[in-house]
Write a protein that holds these residues in place. Structure first.
Motif, PDB file in Angstrom:
ATOM      1  N   TYR A 182       0.845  -1.304   0.128  1.00 26.77           N
ATOM      2  CA  TYR A 182      -0.057   0.087  -0.117  1.00 26.77           C
ATOM      3  C   TYR A 182       0.768   1.053   0.040  1.00 26.77           C
ATOM      4  O   TYR A 182       1.907   1.061   0.255  1.00 26.77           O
ATOM      5  N   HIS A 211       0.395   5.652   1.005  1.00 25.31           N
ATOM      6  CA  HIS A 211      -0.565   6.430   1.671  1.00 25.31           C
ATOM      7  C   HIS A 211      -0.143   7.788   1.626  1.00 25.31           C
ATOM      8  O   HIS A 211       0.920   8.113   1.711  1.00 25.31           O
ATOM      9  N   THR A 214      -5.056   5.530   2.449  1.00 26.36           N
ATOM     10  CA  THR A 214      -4.177   4.410   1.989  1.00 26.36           C
ATOM     11  C   THR A 214      -4.759   3.848   0.842  1.00 26.36           C
ATOM     12  O   THR A 214      -6.036   3.369   0.801  1.00 26.36           O
ATOM     13  N   GLU A 215      -4.020   3.418  -0.330  1.00 24.98           N
ATOM     14  CA  GLU A 215      -4.465   2.746  -1.437  1.00 24.98           C
ATOM     15  C   GLU A 215      -3.820   1.462  -1.468  1.00 24.98           C
ATOM     16  O   GLU A 215      -2.562   1.449  -1.596  1.00 24.98           O
ATOM     17  N   ILE A 216      -4.535   0.295  -1.176  1.00 25.44           N
ATOM     18  CA  ILE A 216      -3.718  -1.072  -1.359  1.00 25.44           C
ATOM     19  C   ILE A 216      -3.481  -1.348  -2.988  1.00 25.44           C
ATOM     20  O   ILE A 216      -4.466  -1.165  -3.803  1.00 25.44           O
ATOM     21  N   LEU A 269      -9.180   0.411  -2.466  1.00 26.47           N
ATOM     22  CA  LEU A 269      -8.534  -0.425  -3.604  1.00 26.47           C
ATOM     23  C   LEU A 269      -9.208  -0.643  -5.019  1.00 26.47           C
ATOM     24  O   LEU A 269     -10.377  -0.264  -5.045  1.00 26.47           O
TER      25      LEU A 269
END
Length: 274
Positions: A201, A203, A208-210, A246
């Motif tokens: 991830y 952030h 946060t982007e997975i 996500l």
């Protein structure tokens, strides 16, 4: 977490723009912004200009593609369909291939209290900077994404290790530095033959982007992606993130994330040259 799907999409638009600007310079073409990498790292893409009230046109797309060819970077565009619906038709008319990906935001209250069960002899651990097997771990994603979907297959540790031999040392050095600074957080599921599933991830400002969750085809159907995603989401929440999201590969993959508490808020689109 934003209260509605529309609020979530507006929040994510700001995140996409801010993350890209950290490591790029920008050029504007009509209603599109092209993010151009400064220094080492993966190439960026073009997106609708944040806050623009003008709809992107096919002329804008073609102008960006010409500039991308000039820069010798991939001709890719990323956007959210519900936020910029006109871009899909413009991209298709400009002879790009458009792919759909469910855009999903985590409801923290729905994240299971315990990590999904793992097969025998499989463990999940965080990948730290200077890991001696970083090239092998990174190659799990290369093999996994070369075989999209959730179906089992034959490609496994042998193909992973072969891919590791061709990894770009510069990109590995860049990834290692991001692991050192915490800009990237990575977890992997390990079996007796080494890493089988990986995810990470990025952030910024509490969001946060997975990304990059992938499993070797030979190790699929064992719950590894769910376990790695759970670890990433739990770590992000514990570290202070308020929004975790996500983009799923397809609807089958989205069902895995749905069981972890991720809910659809829209459709992420990626357009690329044939």
């Amino acid at each position: 977490m934003p209260k509605s799907a529309a609020e979530a999409r507006a929040h994510l638009e700001m995140f996409y723009d801010a993350v890209a600007r950290r490591a790029t310079r920008t050029e504007t073409f009509g209603a599109l912004t092209l993010f151009i990498r400064e220094g080492q790292g993966w190439p960026f893409y073009a997106r609708p200009t944040l806050g623009s009230s003008v709809e992107p046109t096919v002329a804008d797309v073609r102008a960006v593609r010409a500039r991308q060819r000039e820069l010798k970077v991939p001709q890719t565009f990323e956007w959210v369909d519900e936020t910029t619906p006109a871009l899909r038709a413009a991209a298709i008319e400009a002879e790009l291939h458009v792919h759909e990906h469910p855009l999903m935001v985590l409801d923290p209250a729905e994240l299971p209290a315990e990590r999904p069960a793992l097969p025998d002899l499989v463990t999940v651990r965080r990948i730290r900077a200077d890991a001696t097997d970083l090239a092998i771990v990174h190659s799990v994603a290369a093999v996994g994404f070369a075989n999209p979907g959730t179906a089992s297959g034959t490609d496994g540790p042998t193909e992973r290790d072969t891919a590791a031999l061709g990894q770009d040392p510069g990109l590995l050095s860049y990834l290692n530095e991001r692991l050192r600074t915490g800009e990237t957080v990575m977890f992997a599921a390990y079996g007796p033959a080494g890493p089988l599933c990986v995810g990470s991830y990025q952030h910024l400002y509490g969001t946060t982007e997975i990304v990059g969750v992938a499993t070797l085809p030979a190790a699929r159907r064992g719950g590894l992606a769910a376990a790695v995603t759970w670890e990433l989401a739990r770590h992000a929440l514990t570290d202070g993130s308020e929004t975790v999201f996500l983009s799923a590969g397809d609807q089958d993959v989205a069902r895995v994330y749905d069981r972890l508490g991720f809910r659809s808020v829209g459709t992420a689109l990626i357009a690329e040259a044939p």
